[in-house]
Design an enzyme around this catalytic site. Structure first.
Site, PDB file in Angstrom:
ATOM      1  CB  SER A 205      -0.991   0.004   1.172  1.00  0.00           C
ATOM      2  OG  SER A 205      -0.376  -0.362   2.375  1.00  0.00           O
ATOM      3  CG  HIS A 235      -0.879  -5.374   1.699  1.00  0.00           C
ATOM      4  ND1 HIS A 235      -0.211  -5.281   2.890  1.00  0.00           N
ATOM      5  CD2 HIS A 235      -0.949  -4.088   1.225  1.00  0.00           C
ATOM      6  CE1 HIS A 235       0.114  -4.016   3.128  1.00  0.00           C
ATOM      7  NE2 HIS A 235      -0.327  -3.277   2.137  1.00  0.00           N
ATOM      8  CG  HIS A 281       5.830  -9.284   7.635  1.00  0.00           C
ATOM      9  ND1 HIS A 281       6.776  -8.431   7.120  1.00  0.00           N
ATOM     10  CD2 HIS A 281       4.697  -8.557   7.782  1.00  0.00           C
ATOM     11  CE1 HIS A 281       6.237  -7.227   6.987  1.00  0.00           C
ATOM     12  NE2 HIS A 281       4.971  -7.277   7.369  1.00  0.00           N
ATOM     13  NE  ARG A 290       2.130  -4.477  12.191  1.00  0.00           N
ATOM     14  CZ  ARG A 290       2.014  -4.550  10.871  1.00  0.00           C
ATOM     15  NH1 ARG A 290       1.504  -3.514  10.204  1.00  0.00           N
ATOM     16  NH2 ARG A 290       2.394  -5.613  10.201  1.00  0.00           N
ATOM     17  CG  ASP A 336      -3.531  -8.557   8.507  1.00  0.00           C
ATOM     18  OD1 ASP A 336      -4.159  -7.546   8.840  1.00  0.00           O
ATOM     19  OD2 ASP A 336      -2.689  -8.563   7.597  1.00  0.00           O
TER      20      ASP A 336
HETATM   21  N1  AMX Z   1       1.396 -20.165   5.271  1.00  0.00           N
HETATM   22  C1  AMX Z   1       1.863 -21.062   4.371  1.00  0.00           C
HETATM   23  N2  AMX Z   1       2.929 -20.840   3.575  1.00  0.00           N
HETATM   24  C2  AMX Z   1       3.561 -19.667   3.747  1.00  0.00           C
HETATM   25  C3  AMX Z   1       3.174 -18.715   4.684  1.00  0.00           C
HETATM   26  C4  AMX Z   1       2.035 -18.992   5.459  1.00  0.00           C
HETATM   27  N3  AMX Z   1       1.552 -18.127   6.346  1.00  0.00           N
HETATM   28  N4  AMX Z   1       4.009 -17.651   4.611  1.00  0.00           N
HETATM   29  C5  AMX Z   1       4.894 -17.939   3.645  1.00  0.00           C
HETATM   30  N5  AMX Z   1       4.622 -19.157   3.110  1.00  0.00           N
HETATM   31  C6  AMX Z   1       5.280 -19.797   1.975  1.00  0.00           C
HETATM   32  C7  AMX Z   1       5.114 -18.884   0.762  1.00  0.00           C
HETATM   33  O1  AMX Z   1       3.833 -19.056   0.153  1.00  0.00           O
HETATM   34  C8  AMX Z   1       6.267 -19.351  -0.119  1.00  0.00           C
HETATM   35  O2  AMX Z   1       5.878 -20.561  -0.726  1.00  0.00           O
HETATM   36  P1  AMX Z   1       6.305 -20.890  -2.257  1.00  0.00           P
HETATM   37  O3  AMX Z   1       7.800 -20.986  -2.218  1.00  0.00           O
HETATM   38  O4  AMX Z   1       5.605 -22.171  -2.528  1.00  0.00           O
HETATM   39  O5  AMX Z   1       5.818 -19.744  -3.091  1.00  0.00           O
HETATM   40  C9  AMX Z   1       7.341 -19.665   0.923  1.00  0.00           C
HETATM   41  O6  AMX Z   1       6.668 -19.870   2.174  1.00  0.00           O
HETATM   42  C10 AMX Z   1       8.365 -18.547   1.111  1.00  0.00           C
HETATM   43  O7  AMX Z   1       7.675 -17.357   1.421  1.00  0.00           O
HETATM   44  P2  AMX Z   1       8.364 -16.200   2.328  1.00  0.00           P
HETATM   45  O8  AMX Z   1       9.603 -15.763   1.616  1.00  0.00           O
HETATM   46  O9  AMX Z   1       8.486 -16.670   3.732  1.00  0.00           O
HETATM   47  O10 AMX Z   1       7.230 -15.077   2.326  1.00  0.00           O
HETATM   48  P3  AMX Z   1       7.016 -13.906   1.274  1.00  0.00           P
HETATM   49  O11 AMX Z   1       7.909 -12.763   1.649  1.00  0.00           O
HETATM   50  O12 AMX Z   1       7.100 -14.408  -0.126  1.00  0.00           O
HETATM   51  O13 AMX Z   1       5.493 -13.536   1.552  1.00  0.00           O
HETATM   52  C11 AMX Z   1       3.597 -13.159   2.902  1.00  0.00           C
HETATM   53  C12 AMX Z   1       5.090 -12.873   2.719  1.00  0.00           C
HETATM   54  C13 AMX Z   1       3.077 -12.268   4.027  1.00  0.00           C
HETATM   55  C14 AMX Z   1       2.855 -12.813   1.616  1.00  0.00           C
HETATM   56  C15 AMX Z   1       3.415 -14.653   3.259  1.00  0.00           C
HETATM   57  O14 AMX Z   1       4.036 -14.936   4.493  1.00  0.00           O
HETATM   58  C16 AMX Z   1       1.941 -15.066   3.315  1.00  0.00           C
HETATM   59  O15 AMX Z   1       1.363 -15.401   2.282  1.00  0.00           O
HETATM   60  N6  AMX Z   1       1.314 -15.025   4.548  1.00  0.00           N
HETATM   61  C17 AMX Z   1      -0.113 -15.262   4.679  1.00  0.00           C
HETATM   62  C18 AMX Z   1      -0.908 -14.049   4.239  1.00  0.00           C
HETATM   63  C19 AMX Z   1      -0.784 -12.903   5.238  1.00  0.00           C
HETATM   64  O16 AMX Z   1      -0.888 -13.098   6.438  1.00  0.00           O
HETATM   65  N7  AMX Z   1      -0.588 -11.681   4.726  1.00  0.00           N
HETATM   66  C20 AMX Z   1      -0.544 -10.469   5.563  1.00  0.00           C
HETATM   67  C21 AMX Z   1       0.850  -9.906   5.719  1.00  0.00           C
HETATM   68  C22 AMX Z   1       0.833  -8.635   6.545  1.00  0.00           C
HETATM   69  C23 AMX Z   1       0.138  -7.531   5.797  1.00  0.00           C
HETATM   70  O17 AMX Z   1       0.602  -7.068   4.782  1.00  0.00           O
HETATM   71  N8  AMX Z   1      -1.013  -7.112   6.260  1.00  0.00           N
END
Ligand code: AMX
Length: 400
Positions: A205, A235, A281, A290, A336
């Site tokens: 954002s 996000h 994250h 948070r 979240d």
């Molecule tokens: N559950 C399952 N798998 C997860 C995970 C979770 N909570 N978090 C990361 N992973 C997986 C990723 O999908 C990725 O898998 P892939 O290699 O098959 O594509 C792998 O672990 C490596 O990811 P990462 O480097 O640890 O995370 P990232 O920086 O690529 O992504 C985020 C960060 C937040 C998108 C990811 O942790 C995620 O999808 N979390 C769940 C959604 C969420 O809570 N989002 C909110 C974030 C905070 C915000 O912005 N409000």
């Protein structure tokens, strides 16, 4: 890094806050517990006022009570919406997601932009920040009204949000417009609107409003674009997804589960190829502060709540499961994972709406960043991209 979403690549300057992977966010150098201690509060309240974090992010200084009240008064005085925005919101179909309504209403406020008017008059660029500031103050004042109109149209009888009380703070007026009169809900809003405000410059954002703003699009258009990014499930929509996730668990297991039941449920969820929302994250590598301060709020005010117990048990078991799966770089909960539980407790059960609340708060960060970007005269953002073929050639040249 180029193929990996530019993680850890340093490419932006952001003055308002810095995110340390181990420690979490610091707003102008202050951690969340320090902000909770230092920032002015409402009379009789214990949580910091969002008006104060706005002042802190904009100026780098902790405001006193008088300065904080001055912001409350300014925002109350500027809260009315133009008729065309209200008409547009009233005409949206009930199946249009609240975030799509929010994005559209913010973009439509561009009719009021002082920045756009000044730019077309041809003002000197050294004054751009002043019009950006004016638009930002107006937009922040109007966001709770927009959000409350959306809420009442979708989930209540569509009645008027009522009249702003100029003696009340921003969160108290927002809670009243939404139709909530529990003082503890207002306290939760104050905390919520402070902690979701800013998370340095690279999150989707903030980065979006920065990028769009760099084309000298006005603050309404820039922030509207940012909100389209917040509406993504990776996000800000994650707070909605967490509640969907918790509801599925409750549907399958009820409230009398063992840790083993929950452990198996989460494993099966992961095996079906979905993420655990609210965990992981892109930058953080520990439990999000948070999350921690929301947990403290819950421990203080709703320790026996069933959903809070579920969130707490998930906190106990999920990091180990994610570590065992071996993919997520951060197995700990983010902001979240907790917010929806607190909102449910106070009767705000409409989970599709949660990201709108996040958006109202995130405006404080995105807009203070935009004012600074204009003040510093930061140029159009335009990084260089490569084709895969070009990268292969580069790699081959290095090998030789
Ligand atoms: N559950 C399952 N798998 C997860 C995970 C979770 N909570 N978090 C990361 N992973 C997986 C990723 O999908 C990725 O898998 P892939 O290699 O098959 O594509 C792998 O672990 C490596 O990811 P990462 O480097 O640890 O995370 P990232 O920086 O690529 O992504 C985020 C960060 C937040 C998108 C990811 O942790 C995620 O999808 N979390 C769940 C959604 C969420 O809570 N989002 C909110 C974030 C905070 C915000 O912005 N409000």
């Amino acid at each position: 890094m180029i193929y990996g979403g530019m993680r850890s690549m340093k490419g932006m300057v952001t003055e308002t806050s810095v995110l340390d992977p181990e420690e979490g966010i610091r707003f102008r150098g202050y951690s969340i517990p320090e902000c909770q201690k230092l920032l002015p509060k409402a009379a009789g309240g214990e949580e910091p006022l969002p008006e104060a974090i706005w002042w802190l992010l904009c100026t780098g200084e902790v405001p006193d009570e008088k300065q904080t009240t001055a912001i409350s008064k300014e925002w109350a005085a500027r809260a009315d919406l133009p008729d065309h925005v209200v008409r547009m919101l009233d005409n949206f179909p009930a199946n249009l997601h609240p975030m799509a309504q929010f994005v559209s209403a913010i973009a439509a406020l561009n009719s009021e932009s002082k920045f756009a008017q000044a730019y077309s008059r041809g003002v000197h660029k050294s004054t751009y920040w002043e019009y950006t500031y004016e638009d930002s103050m107006n937009l922040l004042a109007k966001l709770p009204t927009i959000a409350a109109v959306i809420y009442r149209n979708l989930y209540r009888d569509g009645s008027s949000v009522g009249v702003i009380d100029p003696t009340k703070d921003w969160s108290a007026n927002f809670a009243a417009m939404l139709g909530y009169d529990d003082p503890l809900f207002t306290e939760l809003m104050r905390l919520y609107l402070v902690i979701h405000s800013d998370h340095e410059g690279g999150n989707v954002s903030a980065h979006t409003s920065h990028l769009v703003g760099s084309a000298l699009s006005d603050p309404y258009l820039s922030f509207s674009a940012a909100m389209a990014g917040l509406a993504g499930p990776l996000h800000g929509l994650a707070n909605q997804e967490v509640l969907v996730f918790l509801s599925k668990i409750v549907k399958d297991l009820g409230h009398s589960y063992t840790e083993k039941d929950l452990h198996d449920w989460v494993w099966n969820h992961l095996k079906s190829g979905q993420v655990v929302p609210g965990y992981g994250h892109a930058v953080l590598r520990k439990t999000d502060p948070r999350y921690e301060c929301q947990r403290e709020f819950a421990l203080k005010h709703l320790p026996k709540d069933d959903l809070f117990r579920l969130v707490s048990t998930l906190y106990k078991i999920t990091p180990d499961i994610l570590l065992k799966q071996g993919k997520a770089k951060n197995p700990w909960p983010n902001v979240d994972a907790h917010s929806g539980v607190l909102l449910q407790y106070f009767g705000m059960t409409e989970m599709n709406y949660y990201t709108v609340l996040f958006g109202v708060s995130r405006a404080i960060g995105c807009l203070s960043q935009l004012i600074w970007a204009r003040g510093m005269g930061l140029p159009l953002e335009r990084p260089k991209s490569h084709s895969t073929e070009g990268l292969m050639k580069l790699a081959a040249a290095v090998k030789k």
